[in-house]
Design an enzyme around this catalytic site. Structure first.
Site, PDB file in Angstrom:
ATOM      1  N   ASP A  73       0.852  -0.991  -0.071  1.00 44.91           N
ATOM      2  CA  ASP A  73      -0.563  -0.195   0.183  1.00 44.91           C
ATOM      3  C   ASP A  73       0.749   1.782  -0.021  1.00 44.91           C
ATOM      4  O   ASP A  73       1.883   1.424   0.815  1.00 44.91           O
ATOM      5  CB  ASP A  73      -1.348  -0.242   1.553  1.00 44.91           C
ATOM      6  CG  ASP A  73      -2.521  -1.083   1.180  1.00 44.91           C
ATOM      7  OD1 ASP A  73      -2.704  -0.754  -0.062  1.00 44.91           O
ATOM      8  OD2 ASP A  73      -2.633  -1.428   2.107  1.00 44.91           O
ATOM      9  N   ARG A  82     -11.934   0.220   5.214  1.00 46.64           N
ATOM     10  CA  ARG A  82     -10.049   0.221   5.379  1.00 46.64           C
ATOM     11  C   ARG A  82      -9.405   1.092   6.516  1.00 46.64           C
ATOM     12  O   ARG A  82      -9.833   2.864   5.429  1.00 46.64           O
ATOM     13  CB  ARG A  82      -9.111   0.077   4.098  1.00 46.64           C
ATOM     14  CG  ARG A  82      -7.156   0.010   4.182  1.00 46.64           C
ATOM     15  CD  ARG A  82      -6.684  -0.331   2.402  1.00 46.64           C
ATOM     16  NE  ARG A  82      -6.997   1.224   1.915  1.00 46.64           N
ATOM     17  CZ  ARG A  82      -6.457   1.409   0.945  1.00 46.64           C
ATOM     18  NH1 ARG A  82      -5.259   0.469   0.682  1.00 46.64           N
ATOM     19  NH2 ARG A  82      -5.941   2.884   0.523  1.00 46.64           N
TER      20      ARG A  82
END
Length: 274
Positions: free
Chosen positions: A98, A265
């Protein structure tokens, strides 16, 4: 809390825990964090928690890192919404870590399944530490001291090519210029070394010719995704995955179109890779 390994290289199932209790229990958080450092990705089923409870649990891991391209839950602004629909399907289906386009990419990610299709939509994770440790000594030495460029533009090139995409992401492009990270990083807590390039955001390796850079990046990205270094999760509503971005890569599998998938998230800020 019970811990059961999910695969050989990484991954563990956690039971007997509600994330709603983590924000109030120091001992429970310490056990969960210890399991995360050991297994790199954790899976928890039946987490019937609100976005605010997810946010509060995530904050125990550290300062929240926001993402420039995703909307958030109004009642819990740390919680990003990742959604794929028939009208707006997901475009990311590549192994990655990420937000490596940031100078200090996130340390930890928490993902809570809200709506999942009856089949498909699994996610895979790979241990970048196991992949590094499996390299031959000459290859490890070759990678020492090399740096790679990571670029937001590369990861979101499909979105940027859409009508209005450049205008929508213009601010994100301006605030996220290309950054340089070591090809191999050291985990700040475990001391283990990990391959730190990925097929989504890594543009090239500095100091190599274009052909050399492509060849090394292609090899490393394929090597990390070797089956023996991976674990796979079938999502169910209420499932939470927590993973360490400093030692893993992951890949969503977009085999559920045109069905609906919605996830919440939270990403936790990390340090500059060294």
């Amino acid at each position: 809390m019970e811990v059961e390994k999910a695969a050989g290289a990484l991954g563990a199932w956690i039971s007997g825990v509600s994330l709603a209790d983590v924000s109030a229990s120091g001992g429970l958080f310490d056990s969960l964090n210890e399991a995360l450092l050991s297994h790199q990705v954790l899976f928890l089923r039946n987490q019937d928690i609100t976005p605010l409870e997810l946010q509060n649990a995530a904050r125990r891991f550290g300062q929240v890192e926001m993402h420039p391209a995703y909307p958030v839950v109004e009642a819990a602004p740390d919680v990003q919404i990742l959604e794929s629909t028939a009208e707006v399907p997901s475009k990311i289906e590549a192994w990655h870590t990420d937000m490596t386009f940031r100078p200090a990419p996130p340390a930890i990610t928490l993902l809570h399944a809200q709506i999942v299709p009856p089949y498909g939509g699994d996610t895979q994770w790979a241990s970048a530490t196991a992949a590094y440790e499996a390299l031959s000594e000459p290859m490890q030495k070759l990678l020492e001291g090399l740096y790679a460029i990571h670029d937001f533009r590369q990861g979101f090139r499909e979105s940027l090519a859409e009508p209005g995409g450049l205008e929508r992401l213009e601010a994100a492009l301006e605030s996220n210029p290309p950054v340089k990270h070591p090809v191999v990083r050291t985990h700040p807590e475990t001391g283990r070394r990990a391959i730190f390039v990925n097929s989504l955001f890594t543009a090239h390796i500095e100091g190599l010719t274009a052909l050399e850079s492509r060849s090394v990046l292609t090899f490393l990205c394929q090597h990390v995704a070797t089956d023996e270094f991976t674990v796979r999760l079938k999502w169910k509503p209420g499932t939470v995955a927590i993973w360490d971005n400093r030692s893993t890569q992951h890949k969503p599998i977009n085999d559920f179109f045109p069905m609906h998938r919605r996830m919440h998230r939270v990403t936790i800020a990390g340090d500059r890779p060294v």
